[in-house]
Design an enzyme around this catalytic site. Sequence first.
Site, short mmCIF file in Angstrom:
data_model
loop_
_atom_site.label_atom_id
_atom_site.label_comp_id
_atom_site.label_asym_id
_atom_site.label_seq_id
_atom_site.Cartn_x
_atom_site.Cartn_y
_atom_site.Cartn_z
N LYS A 267 0.91 -1.02 0.06
CA LYS A 267 0.07 -0.11 -0.15
C LYS A 267 1.06 1.24 0.05
CE LYS A 267 -3.56 2.31 2.77
NZ LYS A 267 -4.49 2.05 3.63
N LYS B 38 -2.26 -1.43 -3.67
CA LYS B 38 -2.94 -0.14 -3.84
C LYS B 38 -2.14 0.98 -3.58
CE LYS B 38 -6.08 2.04 -0.40
NZ LYS B 38 -6.30 2.37 0.75
C1 PBG Z 1 -7.01 3.19 5.67
C2 PBG Z 1 -7.36 3.34 4.25
C3 PBG Z 1 -7.40 4.32 3.35
C4 PBG Z 1 -8.16 3.97 2.21
C5 PBG Z 1 -8.41 2.58 2.44
N1 PBG Z 1 -8.14 2.24 3.79
C6 PBG Z 1 -6.91 5.71 3.55
C7 PBG Z 1 -5.46 5.92 3.89
O1 PBG Z 1 -4.75 5.09 3.66
O2 PBG Z 1 -5.25 7.13 4.00
C8 PBG Z 1 -8.13 4.64 1.05
C9 PBG Z 1 -9.22 4.07 0.00
C10 PBG Z 1 -9.58 4.91 -1.14
O3 PBG Z 1 -8.95 5.89 -1.29
O4 PBG Z 1 -10.45 4.68 -1.77
N2 PBG Z 1 -8.09 3.13 6.63
#
Ligand code: PBG
Length: 323
Positions: A190, A244
Amino acid sequence: MRRLRRTDALRRMVAETRISADDLVAPLFVREGIDEPAPIGSLPGVVQHTVASLVVEAKRLVHLGVPGVVLFGVPAAKDAVGSGASDPDGIVQVALRALRDAVGDDLVLMPDLCLDEYTDHGHCGLLDRRGEVDNDATLERYAEAAIAQAEAGADLVAPSGMMDGQVAAVRAALDGAGRSEVGILAYAAKYASALYGPFRDAVDVRIAGGGDRCGYQQDPANRREALAEVLLDVGEGADIVMVKPAITSLDVVADVRAAVDVPVAAYQVSGEYAMITAAAGLGAIDREAVVLETLTAIRRAGADIVLTYFAAEVAELLGSARG
Ligand code: PBG
């Protein structure tokens, strides 16, 4: 080469990659303390649900043949430790019980497992005295949240905070609580991406002091590091690994697909949805065509499962509605 491109039937016959509703997962938001679904300004067409409207949407997804949802909660109150994440009466736990009652096993329920929606400082973990995210103290909170989510009916929990050791901690907690049947969809690779901007509106998160997540999420400059993250998560017991964002990480999706045998997911995030929606709104691109092209590319790179805010729309488009 053009011989096989001559007709639509020929092209369909030789297509290497197909998209079906079965490959899609819909991210959904549920907000505590509202009476009507609330639109999200930066995500036109996506809403913060009430528990009741969430149930209606879940039934619609079942009807459309979408097999799973990832669930995000927006609590009425936030605090330093993100209490709502593990409270049996926290909004996601309440929503999970309602969904399970309404759809039985027809939908795979996967709550996002993180603290950022629940902390007043907006970080994905607990802060130490210096204001830095404390890795191991955070793991204890993830363990508590995982158990609460499992007790409320989660099929898989989806740790997304990028703490070191989070998959092992969650696996041990679930097993220790007698919930060994509950799986883990690990946000494994991520990146600290600017494409999460609209999501933070969706869950009312502002990171204290204009901070960022670069201390725990990956630097988009790094490709090999993603494989190291994924292999650690598989070793710790991840049942599915996720990459992601999607469109900016297709090289990583391909690397991961080649390296592991567990299912690979990719998350087409909020900023990807917002960009396509905005450009289509300007008449600059054909929304439907670009949505299908991006999903095809994500699948072609090697993702078995795609999380996308377009899930219901695409399932409808593919005409896969059941009975
Ligand atoms: C963290 C989380 C995020 C997203 C999914 N889980 C936000 C982040 O990491 O700041 C982002 C998902 C998206 O942008 O659609 N709980």
